[in-house]
Write an enzyme that holds these catalytic residues in place. Sequence first.
Site, PDB file in Angstrom:
ATOM      1  N   ASP A 243       2.005 -11.573  35.266  1.00  0.00           N
ATOM      2  CA  ASP A 243       1.223 -12.659  35.531  1.00  0.00           C
ATOM      3  C   ASP A 243       0.212 -12.805  34.568  1.00  0.00           C
ATOM      4  OD1 ASP A 243       3.119 -13.862  37.127  1.00  0.00           O
ATOM      5  OD2 ASP A 243       1.693 -14.828  38.259  1.00  0.00           O
TER       6      ASP A 243
ATOM      7  N   ASP B 149       5.162  -7.457  38.881  1.00  0.00           N
ATOM      8  CA  ASP B 149       5.208  -8.850  39.242  1.00  0.00           C
ATOM      9  C   ASP B 149       3.776  -9.259  38.976  1.00  0.00           C
ATOM     10  OD1 ASP B 149       5.842 -11.368  40.441  1.00  0.00           O
ATOM     11  OD2 ASP B 149       4.850 -10.878  42.169  1.00  0.00           O
TER      12      ASP B 149
ATOM     13  N   ASP C 138      -4.893  -0.160  38.526  1.00  0.00           N
ATOM     14  CA  ASP C 138      -6.194  -1.331  38.708  1.00  0.00           C
ATOM     15  C   ASP C 138      -6.746  -1.157  37.420  1.00  0.00           C
ATOM     16  OD1 ASP C 138      -6.518   1.474  39.278  1.00  0.00           O
ATOM     17  OD2 ASP C 138      -8.136   1.415  40.559  1.00  0.00           O
TER      18      ASP C 138
ATOM     19  N   LYS D 286       0.297   4.138  40.886  1.00  0.00           N
ATOM     20  CA  LYS D 286      -0.922   4.521  41.576  1.00  0.00           C
ATOM     21  C   LYS D 286      -0.815   5.819  42.106  1.00  0.00           C
ATOM     22  CE  LYS D 286      -4.713   2.766  43.586  1.00  0.00           C
ATOM     23  NZ  LYS D 286      -5.965   2.665  42.653  1.00  0.00           N
TER      24      LYS D 286
ATOM     25  N   TYR E 167       9.689  -4.892  47.581  1.00  0.00           N
ATOM     26  CA  TYR E 167      10.497  -6.196  47.192  1.00  0.00           C
ATOM     27  C   TYR E 167      12.033  -5.899  48.058  1.00  0.00           C
ATOM     28  CZ  TYR E 167       8.065  -8.815  44.178  1.00  0.00           C
ATOM     29  OH  TYR E 167       7.189  -9.747  43.468  1.00  0.00           O
TER      30      TYR E 167
END
Length: 461
Positions: A255, A251, A227, A195, A146
Site C-alpha cells: 500500500d 500487505d 520498519d 523483523k 493471515y
Amino acid sequence: MEYRIATISGDGIGPEIVREAKKVLDKVGQKYGHKFNYEEVLMGGISIDTYGVPLTDEALETAKKSDAVLLGAVGGNVGNSRWYDVAPNLRPEAGLLAIRKGLNLFANIRPAYLYNDLAGACPLKQEIIGDGFDMVIVRELTGGLYFGERHTETVNGVEQATDTLVYSEKEIRRVAIKAFEIAMKRKKKVTSVDKANVLDSSRLWRKVVAEVAKDYPEVTLENMLVDNCAMQLVMNPRQFDVILTENMFGDILSDEASMITGSIGMLSSASLNESKFGLYEPSHGSAPDIAGKDIANPIATILSAAMMLRFSFDLDKEADAIEDAVRKVLAEGYRTVDIMDAKILVSGGRGVGEEGFGMLKELAEVLGGEVSCSRAVVDNGWQPRDIQVGQTGKTVRPNVYFAIGISGAIQHVAGMEESDIIVAINKDETAPIFDVADYGIVGDLNKIVPALTEKLRAVVK
Ligand code: IPM
Ligand code: MG
C-alpha cells in the site's frame, strides 16, 4: 488462441473496473486474434447475498478450471454493511483468503512503477523521485498471520485475542525462488524484508532466503528490517528492485509503495501458484464510497489483465500493447480524480440556488473528501479568485474549478487563467456553455474531466 477467464467482479467498484478491463482484453483479442471467454464467478458480498457464504465450492471449482482469474475487489463498508454482522469467516474478505488458499496462490507480485506523467501526483519531493523508480513487491500470500490459528477468549474475566504467525521453511523457500527468478529478469537485486531482531519466523525467513540466494550468484541480496523499509520507501525508493517479504508486511508495504506511484488506483497484482496459473487483481479495495459513480480508476485492473497475458498466457506482445496504451493515455492527459495533479475546489455562487448548491456538494463528495464546498459570493456576482472555503475564512486559489450556473460560469472562466482545469456545468439548456449541458453532473465525471480539459484550457488562454 482461446482462453477461459474466470471473472470475479465482486463488490463496490469491482464490477466497474472489471468491465473496463474486459473491454481492453476484447480489443487485444480482436487485434491479435485471440478469444477470451469469460465466466463470472460470485465472491465476497455479492456471494453472501446470493448464497449466504463469501465463496462457494462451485465458485472455487469454476476458478480452478479456468486458465486464469481476473478479480475486481470484494468487501463493503465495515462500519455499516450487513456483511460484517456475521462471523469473520463468513465476511467478504474471507472469500478472498479462501480463494488464495484454495488455488495455492502463494506468491503475490505487485509492481510499483512511477509513470513520468504522474510524477506530479507522487507525494514525494522531486529530488527524491529523481528519474523515477520501478520496483516489484513479492509478497508471500498463503501463510503467516493471515492463515495462522486465531481465537478470542476470556481469561479471568478479561477478553483476549490471539493470532499466530507460522512459517515453514518450505513456504519461505518457494516464494523466495519466485523473487529471485523475477530479479534475474530485472536489475538483479532482492531486498528481503523481515523483523529478524524480534521474530523467530523472521529469523527463519532470513536463513532460508540466504540459502536460496546461493543458487542465484548474480543477484545481490540485501536484508532490511520492515520498519526501516517503510522509511526507505519514502526516503529513497530508487534503491529497490525486488522486495521480498511475508504476508502481513507485504500487505502494508505494498500500500505504501502504491501511494508513492501517485495512487493505489495504479497498482496491479498477480497471485501465482507453482504453475502458470494465476489470479490477477488490483491491489486496492472495493472503495464502496465511490462505487457506482463511474469515477473509479480502472488502470490497476487493466494492468492486472496485462500481467495475466504475460504470466499465465505468455502473450508478451499483447501485454506490452496494454502497458503502452496505458502510458499513452496518461501522456495524453486523461485522468481520473485520484491521479489528478491538481487542487480541486468545488464552488458555487449566489445564483446557484439551493438545488445547485446541493449538486455542488454532491460533486465535492464524489471528488473525494478533501474537497471544499463554498458559496463564494460577492455583491456583484461571482468572485472567481481567492475563494473562501466554507465558513473558515481561509482563502484558496483553486487550480481545478467547477462552476455552476450561467452568467457566473463565464466570469469564472475569465478570471481563472491560472487554473489547470475549469469545468463549467450549466444546467440551463438556454445557454449551454462549452457543450457541457448534456453531461450528467455526477455519474459522468470520468468523461467530463478529460473531455473538457483541453477545450477549457483553450478557452482560458
Ligand atoms: C490486499 C488486501 C487484502 C489483504 C484484504 C482485503 C484481506 O488488503 O490484497 O492487499 O490484506 O491481503
Ligand atoms: Mg492490502
